[in-house]
Enzyme design. Sequence first.
Site, PDB file in Angstrom:
ATOM      1  N   TYR A 275     165.926  36.485  34.821  1.00 42.55           N
ATOM      2  CA  TYR A 275     164.991  36.034  35.851  1.00 42.55           C
ATOM      3  C   TYR A 275     163.564  36.423  35.475  1.00 42.55           C
ATOM      4  CZ  TYR A 275     163.092  39.922  38.712  1.00 42.55           C
ATOM      5  OH  TYR A 275     162.347  40.968  39.202  1.00 42.55           O
TER       6      TYR A 275
ATOM      7  N   PHE B  56     155.136  41.233  37.777  1.00 46.56           N
ATOM      8  CA  PHE B  56     155.516  40.426  36.619  1.00 46.56           C
ATOM      9  C   PHE B  56     156.619  41.194  35.907  1.00 46.56           C
ATOM     10  CE2 PHE B  56     155.805  39.698  32.166  1.00 46.56           C
ATOM     11  CZ  PHE B  56     155.643  38.334  31.979  1.00 46.56           C
ATOM     12  N   GLU B  57     157.773  40.602  35.811  1.00 48.23           N
ATOM     13  CA  GLU B  57     158.831  41.169  34.986  1.00 48.23           C
ATOM     14  C   GLU B  57     159.798  40.059  34.600  1.00 48.23           C
ATOM     15  OE1 GLU B  57     160.629  44.353  37.206  1.00 48.23           O
ATOM     16  OE2 GLU B  57     161.686  43.018  38.590  1.00 48.23           O
ATOM     17  N   ILE B  58     160.265  40.134  33.384  1.00 49.08           N
ATOM     18  CA  ILE B  58     161.308  39.247  32.878  1.00 49.08           C
ATOM     19  C   ILE B  58     162.461  40.157  32.486  1.00 49.08           C
ATOM     20  CG2 ILE B  58     161.958  37.606  31.075  1.00 49.08           C
ATOM     21  CD1 ILE B  58     159.045  36.706  30.970  1.00 49.08           C
TER      22      ILE B  58
END
Length: 571
Positions: free
Chosen positions: A283, A409-411
Site C-alpha cells: 500500500y 507518506f509511506e510505501i
Amino acid sequence: MLLRTKITHGGCLRSQTTVRHESRPYANFEKSAFPFTEKTGGGTMGLVPNLIKRIPSVPSPPPLDDPTREKHKASSRLAFFKRRIRLKGNSKISVPLGAVLLFPCIVIILILVLVIRHDSSTGGMLMPAGAPPTIRKISEKHDKVFVPGCLEPQVNGPRANAVLVVLARNQELEGVIQSIKSLERHFNRWFHYPYVFLNDGDFDANFRDTIMNYTSAPVEFGKIDPSMWGYPDWVNVDVAREGIRKQGDKVIMYGGMESYHHMCRFYSGFFYKHELLQKYEWYWRIEPEIKYFCDITYDPFVHMERANKTYGFTIAVKELKETVPNIFRYASAYMRNNNLKSQGLWEMFAEPIEEEEKSKTLPVDDPKYKPPLPDEILKTQAGHQGLQDIDPEAMEGEKYNMCHFWSNFEIARLSWFRSKEYNDFFNVMDRSGGFWMERVSTAVEISHERTLLTEQQWGDAPIHSLAAGALLAPRDIHYFRDIGYRHTTIQHCPANAPGNRQLPRPPYLETTTTDEKKRKEEDDYWEQWDSVKENGVGCRCRCDTDIVDVEGKQGSCLAEWVGVAGGWASA
C-alpha cells in the site's frame, strides 16, 4: 684656455673637454648661477668643479616595466618568510619561518576534509539550520536509490499487487483533489494503480463522482467499522475525553481533536485489517493536501518487491516531545519482554547509552565495571528505596531521540502489518492507553507501584517507526530520496540527477481543467524543471522555494538514518 675635468655622473666616469655637459641636468644651472667660471684665474676656475662634486647625483629612474624592480619587491616581501629558525637554541637544524607558520594551517585543513568525508560523519557541524542541504551520497551498504533520474515508464510492464489508500471525509474533497491531481500527473498516469478511499462515515455522491473524474484507475470507497474507530471497550471514555480536553487547553497540535486520536489509532493498528485491503500485498498512503515535485517513472512497488524491502519513507523528522511521553519505555519493554535484540535499526531512534549506565550491566571482571555504592551511602542519597524521579523517555539507559518516519507518506508491505509480531507490539502500546491517557505502572514495572499520570497523543508515525526499529533491520527499509514530497510546511525535494538521466517530458493536459489556457499553463509549469546537480537523484523535479528542504533543517533525522544505513559514501 681649455679646461679638462673629470665628472662623475650616474655612476659612470666620463672625460669632458668643455664645460658644456649636455648629458648633465645641472649644466644650465652651472652657467646661470656661476657665469664667472669662464673667466681666467686659478682660484675661480677650481671652484666650479668642487661645487659640482658636492651636488648629489640623481640616478635615472628605471623603466616602468623593468622586471628587476618587480623581482626586487617580491623578494623583499618573501624575505620575512625565508628567515630560518633553529629548532633549539644550540641546534644546527633550522627551518624557514614560512614553513612553521604554514604547518598548523595544513593540519586544520586536513582535519576538516576528514570530518567532511568520513563515513560516520553526519555533516551537522557544517550544515547550519535553515541552510540548503549538502547533496551527499549515502552508503549503499543496506539501501540505494532504485532509479537515479528518469526512465521510460513501462506502461505495459508487470504490476505489483498494490493499492493507493486515502483516508478522508467529504469536507476534505478539495484537499483530496489536490493530492490526486499531483499523483496522477507525476506517477499514476503511467501505472494506473487502484485507489481505496476510507471514511469513518459515508461518502456522499458528490465526493464519489468528483473523484472518478480525476483518475482513470479503478476506485473503491469504504466505510470504517466502529470497532476500528473510536474508544475500545476497556477504556474509560470520560477519563480519555478529559485527557484530550487537557491537551487542547495546552495547545498541543491536534491534541484537542478527538477524531485525530481515533485516526492515529486506526492507522496504527487497524487500517490493514479493513476488508477492502485484504486482497492487496502493498500500500501507498495518500493524504489530502499533498504535493509531489518529481516524475516517478518507475514502479516503486515492483522495485520494493525485487529488493526484498518491507517499509519505505521519504521524510524522517523528530516528534514533538510533549506528545509522546513514555512511548519509548513501552517499546523498549516490549523488546525486553520478548527477548528481542536490535538488528541495527533500533539505534536510529535511541540516544546512545551513557558510559555510567553501560558500566552497570558489565560483568564484574570487565575493566570498565564500576561497583555500586555501598548501602550506607545509598540510604543517605535522595531517592532512596526507588523513589527517584522517572525519566519518561528513558529505559535501561536508553532515551528516545524523538526520530520517526513521517508516516503520511509511506510505501509498505501489508503482510508486515498483519504479522503476529507487529500486532503484539501494537496491542502492548494500545493497552497502555497512550493514545489518550496512560498509567505507567499498569504495563511496565518501573516504579515500584508508583503511578505516573500523563496526557498522551501518540501518533501512528512513532508507532510504525518504533515497531520497525524493534522488528526490522536497515536492509528492510528503503529511503525514497528521489521522490519529492510536501505536506503542510515540511517538504523533501531532491536535486535532479546529472548527465543523460533527464529525459524529455510527455505532456499531461489534465482534463478536469476546462479552461484551455489554464490547462496549458499548468502543464508548462512542470516543463521547466530545476537544473541538475552532482549527486542529484531526481527526475524532472521542480521544488517549491518558499520553504527549506527538510534535509537542511534542524529536527531532520537524516543523520540518524545515515548512521544505521552505513554512513556517508566516501566518494
